[in-house]
Design a protein around this motif. Structure first.
Motif, PDB file in Angstrom:
ATOM      1  N   SER A 125       0.832  -1.212   0.000  1.00  0.00           N
ATOM      2  CA  SER A 125       0.000   0.000   0.000  1.00  0.00           C
ATOM      3  C   SER A 125       0.867   1.262   0.000  1.00  0.00           C
ATOM      4  CB  SER A 125      -0.941   0.005   1.211  1.00  0.00           C
ATOM      5  OG  SER A 125      -1.859  -1.070   1.115  1.00  0.00           O
ATOM      6  N   VAL A 167      -4.278   8.389   0.743  1.00  0.00           N
ATOM      7  CA  VAL A 167      -4.106   7.828   2.075  1.00  0.00           C
ATOM      8  C   VAL A 167      -3.978   6.315   1.966  1.00  0.00           C
ATOM      9  CG1 VAL A 167      -5.364   9.679   3.239  1.00  0.00           C
ATOM     10  CG2 VAL A 167      -6.592   7.670   2.463  1.00  0.00           C
ATOM     11  N   ALA A 168      -3.169   5.748   2.848  1.00  0.00           N
ATOM     12  CA  ALA A 168      -3.063   4.283   2.931  1.00  0.00           C
ATOM     13  C   ALA A 168      -3.436   3.911   4.354  1.00  0.00           C
ATOM     14  CB  ALA A 168      -1.648   3.822   2.589  1.00  0.00           C
ATOM     15  N   GLY A 169      -4.517   3.159   4.470  1.00  0.00           N
ATOM     16  CA  GLY A 169      -5.047   2.841   5.786  1.00  0.00           C
ATOM     17  C   GLY A 169      -4.514   1.536   6.331  1.00  0.00           C
ATOM     18  N   ARG A 178      -4.730  -2.475   7.606  1.00  0.00           N
ATOM     19  CA  ARG A 178      -5.217  -3.713   6.987  1.00  0.00           C
ATOM     20  C   ARG A 178      -5.760  -4.624   8.080  1.00  0.00           C
ATOM     21  NH1 ARG A 178      -3.720  -4.452   1.053  1.00  0.00           N
ATOM     22  NH2 ARG A 178      -5.799  -5.226   1.423  1.00  0.00           N
ATOM     23  N   SER A 238     -12.631  -9.079   5.780  1.00  0.00           N
ATOM     24  CA  SER A 238     -13.428  -7.929   5.347  1.00  0.00           C
ATOM     25  C   SER A 238     -14.791  -7.900   6.040  1.00  0.00           C
ATOM     26  CB  SER A 238     -13.630  -7.989   3.833  1.00  0.00           C
ATOM     27  OG  SER A 238     -14.371  -9.157   3.484  1.00  0.00           O
ATOM     28  N   TYR A 255     -15.659  -3.546 -12.379  1.00  0.00           N
ATOM     29  CA  TYR A 255     -14.712  -3.167 -11.317  1.00  0.00           C
ATOM     30  C   TYR A 255     -14.003  -4.371 -10.696  1.00  0.00           C
ATOM     31  CZ  TYR A 255     -19.101  -4.028  -8.891  1.00  0.00           C
ATOM     32  OH  TYR A 255     -20.277  -4.585  -8.461  1.00  0.00           O
ATOM     33  N   ASP A 302     -16.565  -9.345  -8.138  1.00  0.00           N
ATOM     34  CA  ASP A 302     -17.402  -8.842  -7.044  1.00  0.00           C
ATOM     35  C   ASP A 302     -17.922 -10.012  -6.221  1.00  0.00           C
ATOM     36  OD1 ASP A 302     -18.985  -7.268  -5.437  1.00  0.00           O
ATOM     37  OD2 ASP A 302     -20.268  -6.511  -7.037  1.00  0.00           O
ATOM     38  N   GLY A 344     -17.168  -8.007   2.647  1.00  0.00           N
ATOM     39  CA  GLY A 344     -17.029  -7.248   1.413  1.00  0.00           C
ATOM     40  C   GLY A 344     -15.908  -7.765   0.538  1.00  0.00           C
ATOM     41  N   ASN A 345     -15.648  -7.021  -0.509  1.00  0.00           N
ATOM     42  CA  ASN A 345     -14.581  -7.365  -1.430  1.00  0.00           C
ATOM     43  C   ASN A 345     -13.210  -7.070  -0.829  1.00  0.00           C
ATOM     44  OD1 ASN A 345     -15.920  -8.269  -3.886  1.00  0.00           O
ATOM     45  ND2 ASN A 345     -16.897  -6.252  -3.829  1.00  0.00           N
ATOM     46  N   ARG A 346     -12.196  -7.605  -1.439  1.00  0.00           N
ATOM     47  CA  ARG A 346     -10.831  -7.342  -0.991  1.00  0.00           C
ATOM     48  C   ARG A 346     -10.072  -6.658  -2.124  1.00  0.00           C
ATOM     49  NH1 ARG A 346      -9.227 -10.000   4.339  1.00  0.00           N
ATOM     50  NH2 ARG A 346      -8.268  -7.982   4.204  1.00  0.00           N
ATOM     51  N   ARG A 347      -9.115  -5.843  -1.755  1.00  0.00           N
ATOM     52  CA  ARG A 347      -8.358  -5.068  -2.730  1.00  0.00           C
ATOM     53  C   ARG A 347      -6.863  -5.302  -2.553  1.00  0.00           C
ATOM     54  NH1 ARG A 347     -12.743  -2.549  -0.924  1.00  0.00           N
ATOM     55  NH2 ARG A 347     -14.152  -1.663  -2.475  1.00  0.00           N
ATOM     56  N   GLU A 348      -6.137  -4.968  -3.588  1.00  0.00           N
ATOM     57  CA  GLU A 348      -4.690  -5.157  -3.576  1.00  0.00           C
ATOM     58  C   GLU A 348      -4.026  -4.317  -2.480  1.00  0.00           C
ATOM     59  OE1 GLU A 348      -3.512  -7.285  -5.832  1.00  0.00           O
ATOM     60  OE2 GLU A 348      -1.493  -7.166  -4.973  1.00  0.00           O
ATOM     61  N   THR A 349      -4.452  -3.070  -2.368  1.00  0.00           N
ATOM     62  CA  THR A 349      -3.860  -2.168  -1.378  1.00  0.00           C
ATOM     63  C   THR A 349      -4.962  -1.471  -0.597  1.00  0.00           C
ATOM     64  OG1 THR A 349      -3.855  -0.075  -2.621  1.00  0.00           O
ATOM     65  CG2 THR A 349      -2.082  -1.639  -3.128  1.00  0.00           C
ATOM     66  N   SER A 350      -4.550  -0.746   0.419  1.00  0.00           N
ATOM     67  CA  SER A 350      -5.503   0.036   1.215  1.00  0.00           C
ATOM     68  C   SER A 350      -5.506   1.504   0.796  1.00  0.00           C
ATOM     69  CB  SER A 350      -5.134  -0.073   2.697  1.00  0.00           C
ATOM     70  OG  SER A 350      -3.868   0.500   2.932  1.00  0.00           O
ATOM     71  N   VAL A 351      -4.928   1.810  -0.348  1.00  0.00           N
ATOM     72  CA  VAL A 351      -4.818   3.216  -0.774  1.00  0.00           C
ATOM     73  C   VAL A 351      -6.179   3.760  -1.209  1.00  0.00           C
ATOM     74  CG1 VAL A 351      -3.710   4.811  -2.392  1.00  0.00           C
ATOM     75  CG2 VAL A 351      -2.437   2.836  -1.502  1.00  0.00           C
ATOM     76  N   ALA A 385     -11.108   3.803  -3.796  1.00  0.00           N
ATOM     77  CA  ALA A 385     -10.205   2.684  -3.534  1.00  0.00           C
ATOM     78  C   ALA A 385      -9.842   1.969  -4.826  1.00  0.00           C
ATOM     79  CB  ALA A 385     -10.863   1.717  -2.558  1.00  0.00           C
ATOM     80  N   ASP A 386      -8.946   1.028  -4.712  1.00  0.00           N
ATOM     81  CA  ASP A 386      -8.562   0.189  -5.845  1.00  0.00           C
ATOM     82  C   ASP A 386      -9.778  -0.580  -6.380  1.00  0.00           C
ATOM     83  OD1 ASP A 386      -5.993   0.871  -5.221  1.00  0.00           O
ATOM     84  OD2 ASP A 386      -5.355  -1.113  -4.601  1.00  0.00           O
ATOM     85  N   PRO A 387      -9.712  -0.982  -7.665  1.00  0.00           N
ATOM     86  CA  PRO A 387     -10.642  -2.024  -8.101  1.00  0.00           C
ATOM     87  C   PRO A 387     -10.470  -3.255  -7.198  1.00  0.00           C
ATOM     88  CG  PRO A 387      -9.481  -1.083  -9.971  1.00  0.00           C
ATOM     89  CD  PRO A 387      -8.822  -0.533  -8.730  1.00  0.00           C
ATOM     90  N   VAL A 388     -11.474  -4.088  -7.152  1.00  0.00           N
ATOM     91  CA  VAL A 388     -11.368  -5.269  -6.292  1.00  0.00           C
ATOM     92  C   VAL A 388     -10.470  -6.313  -6.959  1.00  0.00           C
ATOM     93  CG1 VAL A 388     -13.581  -4.791  -5.233  1.00  0.00           C
ATOM     94  CG2 VAL A 388     -13.487  -6.286  -7.221  1.00  0.00           C
ATOM     95  N   SER A 412     -16.137   1.432 -10.502  1.00  0.00           N
ATOM     96  CA  SER A 412     -15.888   1.269 -11.936  1.00  0.00           C
ATOM     97  C   SER A 412     -14.481   0.720 -12.127  1.00  0.00           C
ATOM     98  CB  SER A 412     -16.015   2.614 -12.653  1.00  0.00           C
ATOM     99  OG  SER A 412     -14.900   3.419 -12.339  1.00  0.00           O
ATOM    100  N   ALA A 413     -14.103   0.582 -13.386  1.00  0.00           N
ATOM    101  CA  ALA A 413     -12.766   0.052 -13.670  1.00  0.00           C
ATOM    102  C   ALA A 413     -11.684   0.973 -13.106  1.00  0.00           C
ATOM    103  CB  ALA A 413     -12.603  -0.120 -15.174  1.00  0.00           C
ATOM    104  N   THR A 453     -13.096   2.059  -6.837  1.00  0.00           N
ATOM    105  CA  THR A 453     -14.309   1.612  -6.156  1.00  0.00           C
ATOM    106  C   THR A 453     -14.595   2.493  -4.949  1.00  0.00           C
ATOM    107  OG1 THR A 453     -12.980   0.035  -4.908  1.00  0.00           O
ATOM    108  CG2 THR A 453     -14.055  -0.791  -6.878  1.00  0.00           C
TER     109      THR A 453
END
Lengths: 331, 331, 331, 331
Positions: free
Chosen positions: A127, A248-250, A252, A256, C232, C235, C250-257, C268-271, D261-262, D265
């Motif tokens: 992140s 921002v990077a929060g 983890r 979820s 996105y 899902d 919920g969904n998970r993402r690569e980073t927390s940015v 946030a990132d796409p999932v 969206s792509a 999120t």
């Protein structure tokens, strides 16, 4: 294939050894610890040799690189010896608690043009790394303000505190490096601290809560917020504010899952407990970067100089704490 | 300035009366309720006349519009009388529980080309309205799936349940209208229900939990999720999924405060408790739309026909529940 | 140590092989694929034997368990042969597309009391598993409503669609299993589908969007929401609503940015893109569960029967789609 | 009923006038502005008297309280005159830019025991107020660290900057008050500032970005983060970290809509644009508190002394900026 020896088989050394064992381009050859039982255990688990001495490792032509995860007071001598033996070095932070010793270390080895990397793991957090990449790509324009939050779940034992070099050199040093990584050189440091958590820490002459403000040569202002105790886990956040936006990077979390009830809504898990969990990916990426640099004969980063500059900021913070003044950093 | 009379001084009537009193282009002239004490209280608080009868109001040339907030069984006769008296009408949902009466109502007044608006408040919720605007601007391309979540905090009294017309005509009717508002005409309805919360509701022949699936003429699929009880407040959410993205409108809370502790993180407030709180802005916007339409002599929306179509979907849902079949809606 | 052979060296087989190679209590002995080049590649990478035939593997006393990741139409014969050879079996979903064949499969092997597990990976997702644990501990009381959202990032090739058995047996089958895992046996299924994404899918007689409603024996209502395309990412969400609260995963993402700018905030990132990424932890946990069961001689779960019941629900959904009726599931 | 006159009919004065007109226990009697057209417009809109002079208002026995929303340089004389005339006073922040004048003001009126409240609106923000209430109820134990983020959407005109008294007395003064409101008296102030946004602001001798660190008598550390420009709106956040938890109050948005969206999120709206929008509820609650205090003859809060202490912190921050030292606040 980069062939490694690991010096120091405590918690961090073991984790690094396991990461090395998993990396496709690294092989772990041998381990050493003055606590022979610890080294024997790791050697047995991973099926590698337990060296009888550091000298045996440094004299082994089958070892390309050493990973130094011993106690801080041994880092300088091990870096010097390893560099002289022609080994690439990945050394845990900090290089040393004493700037004079750090300078001497480099004086002894600089002319050898050694490959030395210092283990500031946060640069490799996915992140934080993604955030920095986006900053450098210009997503938020010029960086104006940075807020780094870093709170440990619980203070270490008092015995450790007493030899830790103090909060700034032991804990905040990660944030000093992260700040430099994000905004470049720092020119001014101002620090406030307090002993709010454990009176024993105050009696030992240390602090357990801190707020540091810094100014970068770029003009950016940086705030670091530290606590030795945090009820909800290992609080690791980064906020970078620029002219056209904020990234921002929060924290983890393990899952979820969120709970909704009469007491509250969207209640998430506590954050990941401590550095081994939170920075698991970062430690693996750190090893990968070092291995790639050794293979490609490129300079790893963070460098020895990065380790030295982070210590310089910690020393400045201590001076600010002592004098109540904002301290200028001079080249 | 549009001059109003309010018929019905219960909870909803009072709220509308207060909104009318606040609106710069509306004035509240008089109120009526068969419960004279209720009407007297509202008249006193707002400094308006308490009418002795509906006839007095409909015969008053100083009244341009009536807001009907009486019990459902009186709506049809009041709409007819008001339309004949040349008043613009804003009537609370539903028009009636019996489709035959609704059709008769329009047969009686349609030729008068009356100004009649039905009070489906959710169309005016700022979040739902903004979401719809973005859908119509093409932000997510063609709409493929809609998920409407609507859960009340607690079931109404059994006495009310028994005269409510059943969950679909009483509660889900809002969601039927919202679905039509988002995706246009519905061509197929399939419903499932259960009595999970209060056995008394089941014994009264009604359900307290429901899942409805619908197909729009556009091809979009719609899911409605209802419960008569919700521990964390009034759960009102909307998810619209399209070919290039998804727009969601979540719940709203009293404050933005979040709590972090050893038990959990980012725990927010319960959601706003019920419709008076959650849809406060929506009710005000609904009045504003009606006032503007009366002033500009344009058609208000949702129309009488919208009220009729929502009831048609409720009836279809009941038929589906009874037969276990998916019900086609025919023009 | 459980000694494995992997049958099928496509994308999923490779991933399982790598997970087996990493598991401390599993060892990968050999691999097989009718595409010999694929098997050779995996065998070379992981340093294991490439078997010349399935028979060679089943006849190998050094193999305790087989992981079946071949094409669906081969599953039944391989399960039967493996069970007769006394091997424990972990077979990818679905068992087969034809219920008659699934029943025959069990008829052939049931008396052998074989160890057979079906690879419904979602049960092992850390977030879904934690949510289920909390439900079972009573955190939200009786479960009343479940909403499962499962949308793939993009449809598979039409050639695959044509042999997939249709969306319900190919894709929704995961959700059918997850529903049973959460609320127990299902007694009623009602399905709606549409071809909204790719006309070719519709021409092939399949659907690419679906909404399924089910009723559990417990009384709980379940909604499944599927799409073959999602802009996105992948899902994957779960919402479980009970009498005293709601748990969502919920969904998970690569980073927390998260990005804040004039265009929007907290973006946030796409999932995570697809199942290999999203369910990486789940696949590892699935292997771990199976290994532990083989070692401890306990029954793995999901069982052969779970695989059969999920197919039964898929068949019922197809029947509902065809007839427009809600379908009763009878024991 | 408390009868008010409003002095100053600029943006803030109008907003207060409208809030007074809406409050059930307040009545607005008259307004005054040296710009007669502005006063005439407000008087006309709200149907109240336009006073010809301040003296007329202060001599009017039908006026119980004055709301001072004139330019800062007139506050002191107006407070003195109003107090001498026996009127209750609600004065916009700051009391004055010059501490000597503030002290003189109190010297002139203190013996009259006047009712004077200073308009620090943030104390009345529902989220900040709820957060403080929970802190005081002990939810997070002893407060250790506070982080206040306050960033304006865009800098004011340079002409305003030049008479503003500088960022600390003009903008940060709100945060100084909020800090005192949360942690009590402050004993040490250290400030850093920079001109990062508009070179004209730097040339005018002011800063447009600031980081302030303070220490409370309680031991708590406080960080204030300010910027005169923020791309995503009016960034108003509060984080209070204590021994057993953390409470945060985030930004508020127009709607609850989030886009997926792509590109990303959960992208939410920009935050509410500026103080009139963000603190609309706060301004209404501020008036309500003052009205209640006048009716009940209790002391309103924030008091004159609160206004003075906030200015003291601003002055200390300026001194810190000038000297590079941490400044002790002495009683």
């Amino acid at each position: 294939m980069v062939r490694f020896a690991v010096l120091g088989c405590g918690r961090i050394g073991r984790m690094h050894a396991a990461n090395l064992a998993r990396h496709p381009d690294a092989s772990l050859v041998s381990v050493f610890d003055i606590a022979q039982a610890a080294a024997a255990e790791v050697a047995g688990q991973l099926g590698v040799r337990q060296a009888a001495s550091v000298e045996e490792i440094l004299g082994d032509a089958g070892v390309d690189a050493v990973l130094i995860a011993t106690s801080t007071d041994t880092h300088v001598e091990l870096i010097i010896a390893a560099a002289r033996a022609g080994k690439a070095v990945l050394c845990e932070k900090p290089i040393d608690l004493d700037m004079a010793r750090v300078i001497r270390c480099w004086n002894e080895i600089g002319s050898l043009d050694p490959t030395v990397m210092i283990g500031f793991n946060r640069r490799f957090d996915p992140s934080f790394a993604a955030l920095r990449r986006r900053v450098q790509e210009g997503e938020i324009g010029r960086v104006e303000q940075v807020v780094i939050t870093s709170r440990d779940p619980a203070p270490p034992p008092l015995a450790y505190i007493k030899v830790s070099g103090g909060m700034f050199r032991d804990m905040t040093i990660h944030d000093f490096d992260l700040a430099r990584h994000l905004v470049g050189e720092i020119v001014e440091v101002s620090a406030h601290g307090a002993s709010l958590i454990d009176p024993g820490i105050g009696e030992a002459g240390d602090i357990d809560a801190a707020m540091v403000t810094m100014r970068a040569a770029s003009g950016a202002l940086v705030h670091i917020n530290n606590s030795r105790r945090c009820s909800y886990g290992y609080d690791q956040r980064l906020e970078v504010f620029g002219e056209t936006g904020m990234l921002v990077a929060g924290n983890r979390r393990e899952t979820s899952v969120e709970a909704w009830s009469a007491k509250g809504t969207q209640a998430a898990d506590p954050v990941l407990h401590f550095f081994i969990q939170r920075y698991a990916d970062a430690y693996a990426a750190e090893i990968a970067h070092f291995v790639a640099c050794v293979q490609d004969r490129t300079r790893p980063s963070p460098s020895f100089n990065d380790g030295m500059q982070a210590l310089r900021l910690a020393d400045a913070a201590n001076e600010s704490l002592r004098t109540g003044r904002s301290i200028r950093i001079t080249g």
